[in-house]
Design an enzyme around this catalytic site. Structure first.
Site, PDB file in Angstrom:
ATOM      1  N   LYS A 180       1.006  -1.262   0.060  1.00  0.00           N
ATOM      2  CA  LYS A 180      -0.090   0.097  -0.073  1.00  0.00           C
ATOM      3  C   LYS A 180       1.072   1.250  -0.070  1.00  0.00           C
ATOM      4  O   LYS A 180       1.540   1.753   1.073  1.00  0.00           O
ATOM      5  CB  LYS A 180      -0.843   0.022   1.327  1.00  0.00           C
ATOM      6  CG  LYS A 180      -2.043   1.140   1.116  1.00  0.00           C
ATOM      7  CD  LYS A 180      -2.562   1.789   2.372  1.00  0.00           C
ATOM      8  CE  LYS A 180      -1.649   2.763   3.105  1.00  0.00           C
ATOM      9  NZ  LYS A 180      -1.636   3.971   2.243  1.00  0.00           N
ATOM     10  N   SER A 233       5.446   8.111   9.974  1.00  0.00           N
ATOM     11  CA  SER A 233       5.668   8.908  11.303  1.00  0.00           C
ATOM     12  C   SER A 233       5.473   8.079  12.599  1.00  0.00           C
ATOM     13  O   SER A 233       4.823   6.941  12.525  1.00  0.00           O
ATOM     14  CB  SER A 233       4.684  10.192  11.084  1.00  0.00           C
ATOM     15  OG  SER A 233       3.527   9.352  11.108  1.00  0.00           O
ATOM     16  N   CYS A 288      14.239  10.336   6.060  1.00  0.00           N
ATOM     17  CA  CYS A 288      14.360   9.947   7.433  1.00  0.00           C
ATOM     18  C   CYS A 288      15.639   9.948   7.869  1.00  0.00           C
ATOM     19  O   CYS A 288      15.893   9.998   9.192  1.00  0.00           O
ATOM     20  CB  CYS A 288      13.566   8.574   7.496  1.00  0.00           C
ATOM     21  SG  CYS A 288      14.384   7.180   6.939  1.00  0.00           S
TER      22      CYS A 288
HETATM   23  P1  NAD Z   1       2.534   8.791   7.599  1.00  0.00           P
HETATM   24  O1  NAD Z   1       3.141   8.402   8.714  1.00  0.00           O
HETATM   25  O2  NAD Z   1       1.726  10.250   7.631  1.00  0.00           O
HETATM   26  O3  NAD Z   1       2.228   8.009   6.558  1.00  0.00           O
HETATM   27  C1  NAD Z   1       2.579   6.668   6.367  1.00  0.00           C
HETATM   28  C2  NAD Z   1       1.473   5.635   5.537  1.00  0.00           C
HETATM   29  O4  NAD Z   1       0.772   5.604   6.554  1.00  0.00           O
HETATM   30  C3  NAD Z   1       0.901   6.080   4.462  1.00  0.00           C
HETATM   31  O5  NAD Z   1       0.661   5.105   3.602  1.00  0.00           O
HETATM   32  C4  NAD Z   1      -0.340   6.478   5.118  1.00  0.00           C
HETATM   33  O6  NAD Z   1      -1.659   6.171   4.257  1.00  0.00           O
HETATM   34  C5  NAD Z   1      -0.686   5.739   6.210  1.00  0.00           C
HETATM   35  N1  NAD Z   1      -1.383   6.193   7.317  1.00  0.00           N
HETATM   36  C6  NAD Z   1      -1.315   7.581   7.748  1.00  0.00           C
HETATM   37  N2  NAD Z   1      -2.006   7.971   8.762  1.00  0.00           N
HETATM   38  C7  NAD Z   1      -2.569   6.611   9.114  1.00  0.00           C
HETATM   39  C8  NAD Z   1      -3.351   6.209  10.329  1.00  0.00           C
HETATM   40  N3  NAD Z   1      -3.834   7.092  11.246  1.00  0.00           N
HETATM   41  N4  NAD Z   1      -3.518   4.719  10.242  1.00  0.00           N
HETATM   42  C9  NAD Z   1      -3.180   4.045   9.452  1.00  0.00           C
HETATM   43  N5  NAD Z   1      -2.456   4.260   8.368  1.00  0.00           N
HETATM   44  C10 NAD Z   1      -2.275   5.675   8.409  1.00  0.00           C
HETATM   45  O7  NAD Z   1       3.984   9.307   6.936  1.00  0.00           O
HETATM   46  P2  NAD Z   1       4.422  10.283   5.730  1.00  0.00           P
HETATM   47  O8  NAD Z   1       4.285  11.692   5.857  1.00  0.00           O
HETATM   48  O9  NAD Z   1       3.838   9.628   4.582  1.00  0.00           O
HETATM   49  O10 NAD Z   1       6.123   9.888   5.654  1.00  0.00           O
HETATM   50  C11 NAD Z   1       6.938  10.554   6.193  1.00  0.00           C
HETATM   51  C12 NAD Z   1       7.195  10.238   7.602  1.00  0.00           C
HETATM   52  O11 NAD Z   1       7.771   8.799   7.561  1.00  0.00           O
HETATM   53  C13 NAD Z   1       8.347  11.086   8.416  1.00  0.00           C
HETATM   54  O12 NAD Z   1       8.079  10.709   9.855  1.00  0.00           O
HETATM   55  C14 NAD Z   1       9.600   9.939   8.124  1.00  0.00           C
HETATM   56  O13 NAD Z   1      10.714  10.129   9.119  1.00  0.00           O
HETATM   57  C15 NAD Z   1       9.053   8.742   8.219  1.00  0.00           C
HETATM   58  N6  NAD Z   1       9.965   7.706   7.511  1.00  0.00           N
HETATM   59  C16 NAD Z   1      10.829   6.911   8.257  1.00  0.00           C
HETATM   60  C17 NAD Z   1      11.429   6.137   7.619  1.00  0.00           C
HETATM   61  C18 NAD Z   1      12.533   5.160   8.505  1.00  0.00           C
HETATM   62  O14 NAD Z   1      13.402   4.481   7.974  1.00  0.00           O
HETATM   63  N7  NAD Z   1      12.483   5.276   9.862  1.00  0.00           N
HETATM   64  C19 NAD Z   1      11.958   6.072   6.383  1.00  0.00           C
HETATM   65  C20 NAD Z   1      10.910   6.740   5.406  1.00  0.00           C
HETATM   66  C21 NAD Z   1      10.276   7.857   5.941  1.00  0.00           C
END
Ligand code: NAD
Length: 499
Positions: A180, A233, A288
Site C-alpha cells: 500500500k 511517522s 528519514c
Molecule cells: P505517515 O505516517 O503520514 O503515512 C505513512 C503511511 O501510513 C501512508 O501510507 C498513510 O496512508 C498511512 N497512514 C497515515 N495515517 C494513518 C493512520 N492514522 N492509520 C493508518 N495508516 C495511516 O508518513 P508520511 O508523511 O507519508 O512519511 C513521512 C514520515 O515517514 C516521516 O516521519 C519520516 O521520518 C518517516 N520515514 C521513516 C523512515 C524510517 O526508515 N524510519 C523512512 C522513511 C520515512
C-alpha cells in the site's frame, strides 16, 4: 491503469491485472513543483482490500512450492527490466514527489540493490542442521518456511525504494505480497507493478492496493495477512505496531526521526559542509535520515558557519526535473505551511534565523516551495531542535564537548541516525559506542545502510525487532521450523546392508 480523458486513474494491481474494485473515494495526485494534476488514485475500502488479499492468498500455495532458485530467477528478470527502465521510473518519482532527478536516480539504485540482494535467496534462506544433535542416531535440523500474505504500508518520501526494503525478500522467501503506497505518491509503484508482471511473477504474488488509513486498517485487521511492514511517522508507527500485535501479527514499524550531525573541532571543514548540505537539504529535508540538527563542538561553528550559510543560499530551488536545480519542492502546500510554521516558531523561541527559506523566489505562499533554512543560537529544548520538521530546516546548537553532544542526542526520543565529522579515531569510536541511534555515520552525512545490512533504527524511530533489508528481512518473512529425526531401523539396516 485506465486513462480517463487526459488523467489516468490508478486502481489496484491484484491477481496480475489492474482492477477498479471500488469507485466511491478517490484522490487527485499532483506534481508538487507545478501543481499539475498527474493522476486520480482510487482509495480502497475494506471490501477492496479483501479482494486484493484474497488474490495474494490464492497465489501462495503454488508460489510456496516453486523452488527458491526458480523464484530467484523472477527477481533476476525484474532487475534487468528495472535497469532498463530506471530513468523513466526516476522521472515518475520526480514528478509525483518533487525530488531532483539525480536524487530519484539514487532512489532507483537503492531499490535495485534490494532486488539483487534478495536474488541470493537460495543461500539466505538456508537452514542448518546437526547430525546426532539430539542424541546418538537422532539428527536435528532447522528449515525456514514462508508464512503466507505480507503487506507494506509506505510513506510518501521514497515512493519506490521503501517497498523494496521488504517485498523482494518476502516473495523470494515464498510469501505473496501486498504494497500500500502513500496515497500522495501512487504512480511509481504502479509503473513498477507492470514491470513485475512483465518479469513473469505469477498473478497474485505481487499486488498493490491504493488507499489511505482505511486501507491500512483493513490490511492490519485482515485475518489472512500474517505480517505488516510499516514506514512513516512515529505516531502512526506506534499505532500500527500496537494494532498489529493485538491481532497476533508480525510487525516491523519504522517511525520518524530527528537526526543530529556532530562536528568536532578537527573536522575537515569543506567536506563537512558538502555533507551537511546534502543531508539537511537533499530531497528538501524529507528523508528519514536527514540530519536536521547540527551540533557544533568547541569553536568549530566560527569556521563552519560562514561558508555553510553561503553554500545553503547558493542552492537553486525549483522543479527537480530542470538542470541545475539543487532542491525541489516539499510534498504539498500543507507540508509547506507546517514548515513555515516552524520557521515562525523558531523566531519566536529566540533562535537566530541566518538563512531564511521563505526568501527564495519560488517560495510563494500556496506553492510547495520553501528554501534552505538555517537557525543558529538554538538551544536543545527549543521545538526546532526537538521536533521532526521534515523540511529543509537546519538547527545549529553549540556545545563544549563530545560528551555534551551525545547527551543532546540521547535526550531526543528518536533514534534513527546520527553522524560525526572528525579526524579523530578516538572521538569516532566513543561516538559509535555511546550514541543511541540505529544508524551511525562517521564522516558520512546520510548513513543509509546498503541492502545487505538491516535498515536500522531505534527507540521512537523503530518498533519491533527485525528490520527491513538483508538477513533481518529473511528472518521476518520466514518461520523457523526445527525438525528432530530418529529412524528406529537404523541399527538393523546397517547390519543388513553392511554399512
Ligand atoms: P505517515 O505516517 O503520514 O503515512 C505513512 C503511511 O501510513 C501512508 O501510507 C498513510 O496512508 C498511512 N497512514 C497515515 N495515517 C494513518 C493512520 N492514522 N492509520 C493508518 N495508516 C495511516 O508518513 P508520511 O508523511 O507519508 O512519511 C513521512 C514520515 O515517514 C516521516 O516521519 C519520516 O521520518 C518517516 N520515514 C521513516 C523512515 C524510517 O526508515 N524510519 C523512512 C522513511 C520515512
Amino acid at each position: 491503469m485506465a486513462v480517463d480523458g487526459r488523467v489516468e486513474t490508478i486502481g489496484h494491481f491484484s491477481g496480475g491485472s489492474w482492477r477498479d474494485l471500488n469507485g466511491d473515494r478517490d484522490l487527485l495526485v499532483t506534481n508538487p513543483a507545478t501543481g499539475a494534476v498527474l493522476a486520480r488514485v482510487r482509495l480502497a475500502d475494506a471490501v477492496a482490500v479483501d479482494r486484493v488479499v484474497q488474490d495474494a492468498a490464492g497465489a501462495f500455495p503454488a508460489w510456496r512450492r516453486t523452488p527458491p532458485v526458480v523464484r530467484a530467477r523472477s527477481l533476476f528478470r525484474l532487475k534487468e527490466l528495472l535497469e532498463r527502465r530506471a530513468d523513466d521510473l526516476a522521472r515518475v518519482i520526480t514528478r509525483e514527489h518533487g525530488k531532483t532527478l539525480d536524487d530519484a536516480r539514487g532512489e532507483m539504485r537503492r531499490a535495485i540493490e534490494n532486488v539483487e540482494t534478495a536474488a541470493g535467496i537460495p543461500t539466505l534462506m538456508m537452514g542448518y542442521g546437526l547430525e546426532d544433535g539430539a542424541g546418538a542416531g537422532i539428527d536435528e535440523e532447522l528449515v525456514r518456511q514462508p508464512l503466507g500474505v505480507f503487506a507494506a504500508i509506505c510513506p510518501f518520501n521514497f515512493p519506490l525504494m521503501v517497498p523494496f526494503w521488504f517485498w523482494p525478500y518476502a516473495v523470494a522467501c515464498g510469501n505473496t505480497y501486498v504494497v500500500k503506497p502513500s496515497e500522495q505518491v501512487p504512480m511509481s509503484i504502479a509503473r513498477m507493478a507492470d514491470l513485475v508482471h512483465e518479469a513473469g511473477f505469477p498473478p497474485g504474488v505481487f499486488n498493490v492496493v491504493n488507499g489511505d488509513r482505511v486501507a491500512s486498517d483493513a490490511l492490519i485487521d485482515h485475518p489472512l495477512v500474517r505480517g505488516i511492514s510499516f514506514v512513516g511517522s512515529t505516531a502512526v508507527a506506534r499505532y500500527i505496531y500496537a494494532r498489529g500485535a493485538e491481532r497476533g501479527k508480525r510487525v516491523q514499524a519504522q517511525g520518524g526521526a530527528k537526526n543530529a550531525i556532530v562536528v568536532m573541532p578537527d573536522a575537515d571543514i569543506s567536506r563537512t559542509i558538502e555533507n551537511v548540505l546534502g543531508s539537511a537539504f537533499g530531497a528538501a529535508g524529507q528523508r528519514c535520515l536527514a540530519n536536521s540538527l547540527l551540533i557544533a563542538v568547541g569553536g568549530v561553528a566560527d569556521r563552519l558557519m560562514p561558508p555553510l550559510r553561503d553554500a545553503a543560499r547558493a542552492i537553486v530551488v525549483g522543479n527537480g526535473e530542470d538542470a541545475g536545480v539543487g532542491m525541489g519542492p516539499v510534498i504539498s502546500p500543507r507540508a509547506r505551511d507546517r514548515i513555515v510554521g516552524y520557521i515562525e516558531r523558531g523566531e519566536q523561541e529566540g533562535a537566530q534565523l541566518t538563512v531564511d527559506g521563505r526568501d527564495v523566489p519560488a517560495a510563494r505562499p500556496g506553492s510547495c516551495f520553501v528554501g534552505p533554512t538555517i537557525f543558529e543560537g538554538v538551544r536543545p529544548e527549543m521545538a526546532i531542535a526537538q521536533d521532526e520538521i521534515f523540511g529543509p530546516v537546519l538547527s545549529v546548537v553549540r556545545v563544549e564537548s563530545l560528551a555534551e553532544a551525545i547527551d543532546v542526542i540521547a535526550a531526543s526520543p528518536y533514534g534513527n541516525a546520527a553522524s560525526i565529522f572528525t579526524e579523530s579515531g578516538a572521538a569516532a569510536r566513543e561516538f559509535r559506542y555511546r550514541v543511541p541511534t540505529g544508524n551511525v555515520g562517521i564522516n558520512i552525512g546520510v548513513a543509509a545502510p546498503m541492502a545487505y545490512f538491516p535498515f536500522s533504527g531505534a527507540r521512537a524511530s523503530f518498533f519491533g525487532t527485525l528490520h527491513g533489508q538483508g538477513q533481518d528481512a529473511v528472518d521476518f518473512f520466514t518461520e523457523k521450523k526445527v525438525v528432530i529425526t530418529r529412524w528406529f531401523g537404523t541399527a538393523e539396516a546397517a547390519r543388513h546392508h553392511g554399512f
